[in-house]
Design an enzyme around this catalytic site. Structure first.
Site, PDB file in Angstrom:
ATOM      1  N   THR A 156      11.375  28.611  -4.515  1.00  0.00           N
ATOM      2  CA  THR A 156      11.425  30.202  -4.443  1.00  0.00           C
ATOM      3  C   THR A 156      10.341  30.993  -5.040  1.00  0.00           C
ATOM      4  O   THR A 156      10.032  32.211  -4.699  1.00  0.00           O
ATOM      5  CB  THR A 156      12.649  30.401  -5.705  1.00  0.00           C
ATOM      6  OG1 THR A 156      12.533  29.927  -6.980  1.00  0.00           O
ATOM      7  CG2 THR A 156      13.919  30.077  -5.050  1.00  0.00           C
TER       8      THR A 156
ATOM      9  N   ASN B 219      14.365  20.338   2.383  1.00  0.00           N
ATOM     10  CA  ASN B 219      14.986  19.705   1.190  1.00  0.00           C
ATOM     11  C   ASN B 219      15.748  20.761   0.480  1.00  0.00           C
ATOM     12  O   ASN B 219      16.678  20.545  -0.257  1.00  0.00           O
ATOM     13  CB  ASN B 219      13.992  18.980   0.655  1.00  0.00           C
ATOM     14  CG  ASN B 219      14.638  18.653  -0.968  1.00  0.00           C
ATOM     15  OD1 ASN B 219      15.231  17.634  -1.041  1.00  0.00           O
ATOM     16  ND2 ASN B 219      14.170  19.273  -1.698  1.00  0.00           N
TER      17      ASN B 219
ATOM     18  N   TYR C 160      29.598  23.957   0.671  1.00  0.00           N
ATOM     19  CA  TYR C 160      28.355  23.157   0.662  1.00  0.00           C
ATOM     20  C   TYR C 160      28.719  21.985   1.841  1.00  0.00           C
ATOM     21  O   TYR C 160      27.685  21.587   2.499  1.00  0.00           O
ATOM     22  CB  TYR C 160      28.420  22.202  -0.678  1.00  0.00           C
ATOM     23  CG  TYR C 160      27.313  21.363  -0.815  1.00  0.00           C
ATOM     24  CD1 TYR C 160      25.851  21.874  -0.982  1.00  0.00           C
ATOM     25  CD2 TYR C 160      27.269  20.091  -0.580  1.00  0.00           C
ATOM     26  CE1 TYR C 160      24.821  20.722  -1.351  1.00  0.00           C
ATOM     27  CE2 TYR C 160      26.373  19.105  -1.004  1.00  0.00           C
ATOM     28  CZ  TYR C 160      25.079  19.606  -1.458  1.00  0.00           C
ATOM     29  OH  TYR C 160      24.213  18.551  -1.491  1.00  0.00           O
TER      30      TYR C 160
HETATM   31  P1  NAP Z   1      17.461  20.688  -7.291  1.00  0.00           P
HETATM   32  O1  NAP Z   1      17.142  19.786  -8.536  1.00  0.00           O
HETATM   33  O2  NAP Z   1      18.617  21.522  -7.739  1.00  0.00           O
HETATM   34  O3  NAP Z   1      16.345  21.413  -6.631  1.00  0.00           O
HETATM   35  C1  NAP Z   1      16.671  22.536  -5.563  1.00  0.00           C
HETATM   36  C2  NAP Z   1      15.437  22.774  -5.082  1.00  0.00           C
HETATM   37  O4  NAP Z   1      15.624  23.959  -4.072  1.00  0.00           O
HETATM   38  C3  NAP Z   1      14.420  23.438  -5.971  1.00  0.00           C
HETATM   39  O5  NAP Z   1      13.072  23.342  -5.701  1.00  0.00           O
HETATM   40  C4  NAP Z   1      14.808  24.905  -5.755  1.00  0.00           C
HETATM   41  O6  NAP Z   1      13.406  25.809  -6.105  1.00  0.00           O
HETATM   42  C5  NAP Z   1      14.781  25.272  -4.026  1.00  0.00           C
HETATM   43  N1  NAP Z   1      15.661  26.037  -3.694  1.00  0.00           N
HETATM   44  C6  NAP Z   1      16.927  26.366  -4.114  1.00  0.00           C
HETATM   45  N2  NAP Z   1      17.346  27.545  -3.433  1.00  0.00           N
HETATM   46  C7  NAP Z   1      16.084  27.973  -2.709  1.00  0.00           C
HETATM   47  C8  NAP Z   1      15.625  29.019  -1.871  1.00  0.00           C
HETATM   48  N3  NAP Z   1      16.662  29.968  -1.501  1.00  0.00           N
HETATM   49  N4  NAP Z   1      14.478  29.215  -1.400  1.00  0.00           N
HETATM   50  C9  NAP Z   1      13.466  28.201  -1.709  1.00  0.00           C
HETATM   51  N5  NAP Z   1      13.986  27.275  -2.528  1.00  0.00           N
HETATM   52  C10 NAP Z   1      15.047  26.938  -2.940  1.00  0.00           C
HETATM   53  O7  NAP Z   1      18.373  19.872  -6.151  1.00  0.00           O
HETATM   54  P2  NAP Z   1      18.248  18.379  -5.589  1.00  0.00           P
HETATM   55  O8  NAP Z   1      19.368  17.742  -6.328  1.00  0.00           O
HETATM   56  O9  NAP Z   1      16.604  17.797  -5.790  1.00  0.00           O
HETATM   57  O10 NAP Z   1      18.737  18.500  -4.337  1.00  0.00           O
HETATM   58  C11 NAP Z   1      17.840  18.737  -3.260  1.00  0.00           C
HETATM   59  C12 NAP Z   1      18.483  18.475  -1.684  1.00  0.00           C
HETATM   60  O11 NAP Z   1      19.171  17.313  -1.633  1.00  0.00           O
HETATM   61  C13 NAP Z   1      19.250  19.746  -1.800  1.00  0.00           C
HETATM   62  O12 NAP Z   1      19.432  20.072  -0.224  1.00  0.00           O
HETATM   63  C14 NAP Z   1      20.811  18.962  -2.129  1.00  0.00           C
HETATM   64  O13 NAP Z   1      21.737  19.521  -1.268  1.00  0.00           O
HETATM   65  C15 NAP Z   1      20.380  17.630  -1.481  1.00  0.00           C
HETATM   66  N6  NAP Z   1      21.340  16.552  -2.342  1.00  0.00           N
HETATM   67  C16 NAP Z   1      21.430  16.183  -3.691  1.00  0.00           C
HETATM   68  C17 NAP Z   1      22.152  15.496  -3.842  1.00  0.00           C
HETATM   69  C18 NAP Z   1      22.207  15.058  -5.459  1.00  0.00           C
HETATM   70  O14 NAP Z   1      22.937  14.427  -6.000  1.00  0.00           O
HETATM   71  N7  NAP Z   1      21.084  15.548  -6.392  1.00  0.00           N
HETATM   72  C19 NAP Z   1      23.144  14.771  -3.261  1.00  0.00           C
HETATM   73  C20 NAP Z   1      23.007  15.030  -1.978  1.00  0.00           C
HETATM   74  C21 NAP Z   1      21.971  15.999  -1.294  1.00  0.00           C
HETATM   75  P3  NAP Z   1      13.480  26.649  -7.564  1.00  0.00           P
HETATM   76  O15 NAP Z   1      13.076  25.679  -8.418  1.00  0.00           O
HETATM   77  O16 NAP Z   1      12.523  27.643  -7.391  1.00  0.00           O
HETATM   78  O17 NAP Z   1      14.844  27.357  -7.697  1.00  0.00           O
END
Ligand code: NAP
Length: 263
Positions: free
Chosen positions: A55, A107, A171
């Site tokens: 962001t 991602n 989601y």
């Molecule tokens: P996370 O730790 O919450 O990180 C989210 C990332 O997305 C951060 O870099 C955040 O940036 C960025 N972001 C969020 N909203 C945004 C926006 N409007 N514009 C630009 N950047 C944005 O998430 P994560 O667990 O690493 O997940 C990454 C991906 O994997 C996601 O798509 C999630 O749905 C998927 N996933 C995760 C899991 C899990 O168990 N963790 C499971 C299945 C799928 P900022 O830091 O600037 O906010």
């Protein structure tokens, strides 16, 4: 005698990492933390120059440092992935500064969990806008440069997009949409030399899953056939495979990386 390329076993023995992305440019969204950070650092270690997007550019400063320490080049960029014209401008800037684009990893993602009867329209719209439209925004903006380079695209979806989950209708819909986008664009773009795949993580330890609590986490780990909650490196490895030499004949697939959770 011709020297044989180092084997995977050799890679493990020496600790060296094959730099199969040398001179390649990658863009990773959601790169400031969690899965996106691990993916950025892994691609940098493979030799890529990585555009780290979150962001705000400031949020990616630490990832950029880690990419450089891993032996790659990196730069930080900030955008709301849901903002179509801002994403188009950002991708143009990256392509101009880097001189092209070879790998796109969509991602960035958010959750706003709530049972249907309590879910607001705003919760629904925002999750769809960030997770699904945000992915489409980058696909649209980066398609031409990726056709030019015969590049690779990986979209991060979720097992929830396949199985569904109570309390995550918004989601799950967004992530099922990402799988539909992936399969359709694989049909559209593979003929232009661009592969399009998805990775579906199960339960991965990041900020997104941080508030589950210790007891629930250990119960969940016990329910996962491989007996543990996933780490960000597990997802980075799958994406590394899809954008590397081993993934060159794979397109339109969703690689589930969940320790067997969805079986
Ligand atoms: P996370 O730790 O919450 O990180 C989210 C990332 O997305 C951060 O870099 C955040 O940036 C960025 N972001 C969020 N909203 C945004 C926006 N409007 N514009 C630009 N950047 C944005 O998430 P994560 O667990 O690493 O997940 C990454 C991906 O994997 C996601 O798509 C999630 O749905 C998927 N996933 C995760 C899991 C899990 O168990 N963790 C499971 C299945 C799928 P900022 O830091 O600037 O906010």
């Amino acid at each position: 005698m011709e020297r044989r390329p180092r084997s995977r076993a050799g890679e493990r023995r020496t600790g060296a990492i094959e730099r199969h992305l040398e001179n390649k440019n990658a863009l990773v969204t959601g790169a400031s933390r969690g899965i996106g950070r691990a993916v950025s650092v892994r691609l940098a270690a493979r030799g890529a120059r990585v555009a780290c997007v979150a962001t705000s550019a400031e949020n990616c400063a630490e990832t950029v440092l880690a990419c450089k320490q891993a032996g790659g080049e990196a730069a930080a960029f900030g955008v709301d992935v849901a903002d179509t014209s801002a994403v188009a401008d950002l991708v143009s800037r990256v392509v101009e500064e880097f001189g092209g684009l070879d790998v796109l990893v969509n991602n960035a993602g958010i959750t706003r969990d709530q049972l249907l009867l309590r879910m607001t329209e705003e919760d629904y719209d925002r999750v769809l806008d960030v997770n699904l439209k945000g992915t489409w925004n980058f696909l649209k903006a980066a398609a031409r440069p990726l056709m030019k380079s015969h590049g690779r695209i990986v979209n991060v979806t979720s097992v929830v997009g396949i199985t569904g989950n109570a309390g995550q209708a918004n989601y799950a819909a967004s992530k099922a949409g990402v799988i539909g986008l992936t399969r359709s664009l694989a049909k559209e773009l593979s003929g232009r030399g661009v592969s399009v795949n998805a990775v579906a993580p199960g339960y991965i330890e990041t900020d997104m899953t941080a508030d589950i609590g210790e007891k629930a986490a250990s119960e969940l780990a016990a329910a996962i056939p491989l007996g543990r909650i996933g780490g960000t490196e597990d997802i980075a490895s799958a994406i590394d495979f899809l954008v590397g030499p081993g993934g060159s004949y794979v397109t339109g697939q969703t690689l589930v990386v969940d320790g067997g959770l969805s079986l």
